[in-house]
Design an enzyme around this catalytic site. Structure first.
Site, PDB file in Angstrom:
ATOM      1  N   HIS A  74      34.147  48.346  14.189  1.00 22.73           N
ATOM      2  CA  HIS A  74      33.261  47.538  13.194  1.00 22.73           C
ATOM      3  C   HIS A  74      32.642  46.460  13.614  1.00 22.73           C
ATOM      4  CE1 HIS A  74      35.113  50.261   9.507  1.00 22.73           C
ATOM      5  NE2 HIS A  74      34.865  50.966  10.797  1.00 22.73           N
ATOM      6  N   LYS A 296      46.681  41.045   8.807  1.00 18.43           N
ATOM      7  CA  LYS A 296      47.062  40.387   9.962  1.00 18.43           C
ATOM      8  C   LYS A 296      48.611  40.833  10.479  1.00 18.43           C
ATOM      9  CE  LYS A 296      43.634  37.817  10.445  1.00 18.43           C
ATOM     10  NZ  LYS A 296      42.936  38.231  11.655  1.00 18.43           N
ATOM     11  N   TYR A 385      39.053  36.605  10.828  1.00 15.38           N
ATOM     12  CA  TYR A 385      39.268  37.841  10.576  1.00 15.38           C
ATOM     13  C   TYR A 385      39.220  38.767  11.686  1.00 15.38           C
ATOM     14  CZ  TYR A 385      38.237  42.305   8.023  1.00 15.38           C
ATOM     15  OH  TYR A 385      38.038  43.488   7.689  1.00 15.38           O
TER      16      TYR A 385
HETATM   17  P1  FAD Z   1      58.044  47.652  11.369  1.00 13.04           P
HETATM   18  O1  FAD Z   1      56.663  48.238  11.593  1.00 13.04           O
HETATM   19  O2  FAD Z   1      58.286  47.712   9.851  1.00 13.04           O
HETATM   20  O3  FAD Z   1      58.988  48.187  12.296  1.00 13.04           O
HETATM   21  C1  FAD Z   1      60.433  48.042  12.283  1.00 13.04           C
HETATM   22  C2  FAD Z   1      61.104  49.158  12.446  1.00 13.04           C
HETATM   23  O4  FAD Z   1      62.540  48.847  12.604  1.00 13.04           O
HETATM   24  C3  FAD Z   1      60.860  50.324  11.620  1.00 13.04           C
HETATM   25  O5  FAD Z   1      60.718  51.385  12.536  1.00 13.04           O
HETATM   26  C4  FAD Z   1      62.360  50.650  11.009  1.00 13.04           C
HETATM   27  O6  FAD Z   1      62.726  51.908  10.805  1.00 13.04           O
HETATM   28  C5  FAD Z   1      63.265  49.943  12.089  1.00 13.04           C
HETATM   29  N1  FAD Z   1      64.674  49.382  11.589  1.00 13.04           N
HETATM   30  C6  FAD Z   1      64.739  48.744  10.455  1.00 13.04           C
HETATM   31  N2  FAD Z   1      66.173  48.469  10.190  1.00 13.04           N
HETATM   32  C7  FAD Z   1      66.851  48.960  11.374  1.00 13.04           C
HETATM   33  C8  FAD Z   1      67.812  48.928  11.924  1.00 13.04           C
HETATM   34  N3  FAD Z   1      69.100  48.551  10.990  1.00 13.04           N
HETATM   35  N4  FAD Z   1      68.348  49.629  13.055  1.00 13.04           N
HETATM   36  C9  FAD Z   1      67.293  50.090  13.800  1.00 13.04           C
HETATM   37  N5  FAD Z   1      66.182  50.274  13.422  1.00 13.04           N
HETATM   38  C10 FAD Z   1      65.855  49.428  12.226  1.00 13.04           C
HETATM   39  N6  FAD Z   1      48.899  45.024   9.131  1.00 13.04           N
HETATM   40  C11 FAD Z   1      47.665  44.889   9.999  1.00 13.04           C
HETATM   41  O7  FAD Z   1      47.649  44.158  10.942  1.00 13.04           O
HETATM   42  N7  FAD Z   1      46.465  45.515   9.838  1.00 13.04           N
HETATM   43  C12 FAD Z   1      46.538  46.182   8.528  1.00 13.04           C
HETATM   44  O8  FAD Z   1      45.329  46.695   8.459  1.00 13.04           O
HETATM   45  C13 FAD Z   1      47.509  46.310   7.752  1.00 13.04           C
HETATM   46  N8  FAD Z   1      47.431  46.886   6.646  1.00 13.04           N
HETATM   47  C14 FAD Z   1      48.626  47.125   5.842  1.00 13.04           C
HETATM   48  C15 FAD Z   1      48.713  47.827   4.688  1.00 13.04           C
HETATM   49  C16 FAD Z   1      49.645  48.011   3.924  1.00 13.04           C
HETATM   50  C17 FAD Z   1      49.684  48.969   2.807  1.00 13.04           C
HETATM   51  C18 FAD Z   1      50.963  47.528   4.429  1.00 13.04           C
HETATM   52  C19 FAD Z   1      52.147  47.669   3.698  1.00 13.04           C
HETATM   53  C20 FAD Z   1      51.176  46.852   5.682  1.00 13.04           C
HETATM   54  C21 FAD Z   1      49.903  46.536   6.264  1.00 13.04           C
HETATM   55  N9  FAD Z   1      50.031  45.924   7.411  1.00 13.04           N
HETATM   56  C22 FAD Z   1      48.870  45.555   8.167  1.00 13.04           C
HETATM   57  C23 FAD Z   1      51.227  45.233   7.999  1.00 13.04           C
HETATM   58  C24 FAD Z   1      52.101  46.009   9.083  1.00 13.04           C
HETATM   59  O9  FAD Z   1      52.164  47.413   8.887  1.00 13.04           O
HETATM   60  C25 FAD Z   1      53.309  45.453   9.663  1.00 13.04           C
HETATM   61  O10 FAD Z   1      53.115  43.984   9.899  1.00 13.04           O
HETATM   62  C26 FAD Z   1      53.810  45.930  10.850  1.00 13.04           C
HETATM   63  O11 FAD Z   1      54.406  47.359  10.814  1.00 13.04           O
HETATM   64  C27 FAD Z   1      55.032  45.238  11.534  1.00 13.04           C
HETATM   65  O12 FAD Z   1      55.416  45.813  12.801  1.00 13.04           O
HETATM   66  P2  FAD Z   1      56.991  45.516  13.130  1.00 13.04           P
HETATM   67  O13 FAD Z   1      57.150  46.251  14.359  1.00 13.04           O
HETATM   68  O14 FAD Z   1      57.260  44.026  12.958  1.00 13.04           O
HETATM   69  O15 FAD Z   1      57.675  46.048  12.175  1.00 13.04           O
HETATM   70  C1  DHB Z   2      43.145  47.745   6.278  1.00 16.90           C
HETATM   71  C2  DHB Z   2      44.143  46.915   5.128  1.00 16.90           C
HETATM   72  C3  DHB Z   2      43.715  45.831   5.082  1.00 16.90           C
HETATM   73  O1  DHB Z   2      44.590  44.997   4.217  1.00 16.90           O
HETATM   74  C4  DHB Z   2      42.750  45.135   5.113  1.00 16.90           C
HETATM   75  O2  DHB Z   2      42.384  43.895   5.058  1.00 16.90           O
HETATM   76  C5  DHB Z   2      41.796  45.867   6.015  1.00 16.90           C
HETATM   77  C6  DHB Z   2      41.975  47.189   6.422  1.00 16.90           C
HETATM   78  C7  DHB Z   2      43.582  49.358   6.471  1.00 16.90           C
HETATM   79  O3  DHB Z   2      44.495  49.464   5.709  1.00 16.90           O
HETATM   80  O4  DHB Z   2      42.699  49.954   6.806  1.00 16.90           O
END
Ligand code: FAD
Ligand code: DHB
Length: 392
Positions: A74, A296, A385
């Protein structure tokens, strides 16, 4: 007891998988312990927007082949307020840098496939219960698999287990910064082509709405909703009607289709300092959470993994401990920049019900108008962004 390893990684989310992949490329062994099944983590619908440096990292380390074919680049985004939509040309404001739409679960699938193809070890349905010996030389991670308690010994432990994980609890005397927002996001995934080629961030008197996408056939949409709402209160008809109201502009319509996933997410800003303790290092959501506005979270998780991988590589390749010692200090500037951007982007578009709501609404409109009239203001937004290359 399972086979000892160099780095025990808790969590197969973006942070844990990227860390394991980057270590493998330098010949450093790791074992990933993940509480959920492979199917579950590969289907979990979450983030979708990748910063330029996240895309560059995935491609340059050999896990970007499918991303290059299927992701949607995009070069702009839209904001909408007072009934008008305005396109912001990211490529003109931040030359050579864009954002990319590619689902988090696709990133996760690509990384799992790459780790397993390279002989990497990921134990699924292996829930970590405790970690011992973080202040000694050989920490031990205890996890439960098929009802049996297993021990994994390692040189170091990486806590990549997300916001609800167990690793953060092992950091003594943390300082916690937190802000909980008085609203939530209702997100849906619908089987219908996006109604606009790019994202639409809409500020509306009834609350925020976001039009985004996953593929040319899948639209992702979000609505601000009361934090106490349950998903049962939101029928598909009610969701589409509210989206139409908030995203509406003359001459444009929102196409609907079958809703294949829906859920409500609370919104929080959270930072846990330090991000390390003895031989434990936290990365991603286990150490910090941002509200989703601005996308983020996943990018920050991958950025931490990159910093941590470099520190482990310096340790194992040249015995240099300095990067491990200053891991928290090296991560925090980017964490706080993302915190500020996500908080600001959230406050700019959401409806607040505070006593001074009318005042806040005027500030929102003033700031949005100012950005449209000032290239420096718009450039500042755009460079945050798409993701800053360097943060000091
Ligand atoms: P996670 O993805 O949460 O991974 C942690 C893992 O650890 C999981 O698989 C879990 O099952 C495992 N775990 C937990 N406890 C244990 C345990 N005790 N033993 C073993 N395993 C365990 N971010 C963006 O950058 N862009 C976006 O567009 C965006 N949109 C989002 C939209 C929504 C609706 C949401 C909810 C979040 C969004 N985020 C976005 C945030 C993003 O999804 C998270 O920041 C990201 O998943 C973080 O990654 P992580 O690897 O730190 O944690
Ligand atoms: C998406 C989520 C967001 O929070 C955002 O700012 C942009 C895109 C997404 O899920 O695609």
């Amino acid at each position: 007891m399972s086979e000892p390893t160099q780095v025990a990684i808790v969590g197969a989310g973006p942070a844990g998988l990227v860390l394991s992949h980057l270590l493998h490329l330098q010949g450093i062994e790791s074992v990933i312990l993940e509480s959920r099944s492979r199917e579950y983590v590969e289907k979990r619908i979450r983030a979708g927007l990748l910063e330029q440096r996240t895309v560059d990292l995935l491609i340059s380390t050999g896990v970007g082949e499918r991303l290059k074919r299927e992701a949607m680049v995009h070069t702009g985004l839209n904001f909408q307020f007072e009934g008008e939509r305005h396109r912001i040309p990211l490529d003109e404001l931040t030359p050579g840098r864009n954002v990319t739409i590619y689902g988090q679960q696709e990133v996760v699938k690509d990384l799992i496939a790459a780790r397993l193809a390279a002989g990497g070890v990921i134990h699924f349905e292996a829930a970590v219960e405790s970690i011992q010996g973080l202040e000694g030389s050989r920490p031990v991670v205890r996890y439960r698999q098929n009802g049996t308690l297993v021990e994994l010994e390692a040189d170091y432990v990486a806590g990549c287990d997300g916001f609800h994980g167990v690793c953060r609890g092992a950091v003594a005397n943390p300082k916690v910064y937190e802000k909980v927002y008085p609203f939530a996001w209702l997100g849906i995934l619908a089987q219908v082509a996006p109604s606009c080629d790019e994202l639409i961030y809409a500020r509306h008197e009834r609350g925020f709405a976001l039009h985004t996408m996953r593929t040319p056939k899948l639209t992702r949409l979000y609505l601000q909703c009361p934090v106490e709402d349950s998903i049962e209160q939101w029928s598909d008809d009610r969701i589409w009607s509210e989206l139409r109201t908030r995203l509406n502009i003359p001459g444009w319509s929102l196409a609907d289709g079958p809703v294949v996933d829906k859920g409500i997410t609370e919104m929080r800003s959270f930072v846990h300092e330090p991000m390390q303790h003895g031989r434990l290092f936290l990365a991603g959501d286990s150490a910090h959470i941002v509200p989703p506005t601005g996308a983020k979270g996943m990018n920050l998780a991958i950025s931490d993994a990159r910093v941590l991988a470099a520190a482990f590589i310096a340790h194992y390749k040249s015995g240099n401990q300095q990067l491990l010692e200053r891991y928290t200090a090296d991560c925090l500037p980017r964490v706080w920049r993302a915190q500020h951007f996500s908080w600001w982007w959230t406050t700019l578009f959401h409806r607040f019900e505070d006593e001074d709501a009318a005042f806040q609404q005027q500030l929102q409109v003033s700031q949005l108008r100012y950005m449209l009239s000032s290239r420096p203001a718009l450039t500042s937004m755009a460079e945050n962004y798409v993701g800053l290359e360097r943060v000091v």
